[in-house]
Design an enzyme around this catalytic site. Structure first.
Site: not given
Ligand code: GLP
Length: 240
Positions: A67, A136, A138, A143
């Site tokens: 993404d 959450n 995702h 989402e």
């Molecule tokens: C972002 C990314 C995800 C990632 C998530 C968790 O929103 N789009 O791919 O898994 O956050 O991030 P973190 O590893 O910083 O908790």
């Protein structure tokens, strides 16, 4: 879903790097599906170390990232392209022209989503897809919602995700409100999936996913439809 519970973040990073490295050793021209976020940073550092030690080779590897914010310039230090260059691509012997992140500066987001989906599908899906998980539930930027989208698309970020990601920006108002993201089907087209989670704030999402059922309220729960998924997590994410 196979579950590997590690003592701490360092162990999670080593364990997940080992799983990715095994795929690379078996298939030197593997397609790696990669993720951003703070969770995989340690894993990328381990992979860079292994590359420097001559244990793994990125020469013939292709990567597809999950993404990217939209719109955002690749030079913006909060873009996922910038993150990948800094944390992995600039540290290993990869051919940058074979590294793919959705283009956050594409003039038409919908067209870019279509192009990216077609590209990932033309590769036959990733040999291994690395995933983090949002608090959450995702995955990538899919989402929780009434419905989930199967293909790469432009999506609006939830308040919770904007709030969670605000720590990287000057303020929550600076976090882009949209993103380009692989869809659920794009992710599930990977031959193998590894999802990594650390910290107690991921426990609820991890617990929901580990129930073994699928709900659009927790997109990660759809990984239960795939028969080769490994969760690598620390005790805090597993036990709360
Ligand atoms: C972002 C990314 C995800 C990632 C998530 C968790 O929103 N789009 O791919 O898994 O956050 O991030 P973190 O590893 O910083 O908790």
């Amino acid at each position: 879903m196979k579950v590997i519970v590690c003592k701490n973040y360092e162990e999670v990073s080593k364990e997940s790097a080992k799983i990715v490295a095994d795929v690379m050793k078996k298939k030197p021209n593997a397609i790696l599906g990669l993720a951003t976020g703070s969770t995989p940073e340690g894993m990328y550092a381990e992979l860079a170390k292994m590359n420097a030690a001559g244990e793994i080779d990125f020469k013939d590897i292709t990567t597809v990232n999950l993404d990217e914010y939209y719109p955002i310039s690749p030079d913006n230090d909060q873009s996922y392209r910038y993150f990948m260059n800094k944390n992995l691509f600039d540290k290993v012997n990869i051919d940058k022209s074979r590294t793919n992140v959705p283009k956050g500066d594409a003039p038409d987001g919908e067209k870019e989503a279509e192009r990216y989906e077609a590209y990932v599908r033309s590769l036959g899906g990733a040999d291994i897809q690395v995933l983090g998980i949002g608090r959450n539930g995702h995955i990538a930027f899919n989402e929780p919602d009434e419905e989930l989208v199967p293909v790469t698309h432009v999506t609006s970020l939830t308040e919770d995700t904007i709030d969670a990601n605000a720590r990287f920006f000057a303020s929550a108002a600076d976090v882009p409100t949209k993103a380009l993201t692989m869809g659920m089907g794009t992710i599930l087209s990977a031959k193998k999936i590894i999802i990594i989670a650390t910290g107690a704030n991921k426990h609820d999402a991890v617990a929901q996913m580990l129930k073994g059922t699928c709900t659009t309220k927790c997109p990660a729960s759809f990984l239960n439809l795939h028969d080769d998924v490994v969760l690598v997590c620390d005790e805090a994410a597993y036990n709360g």
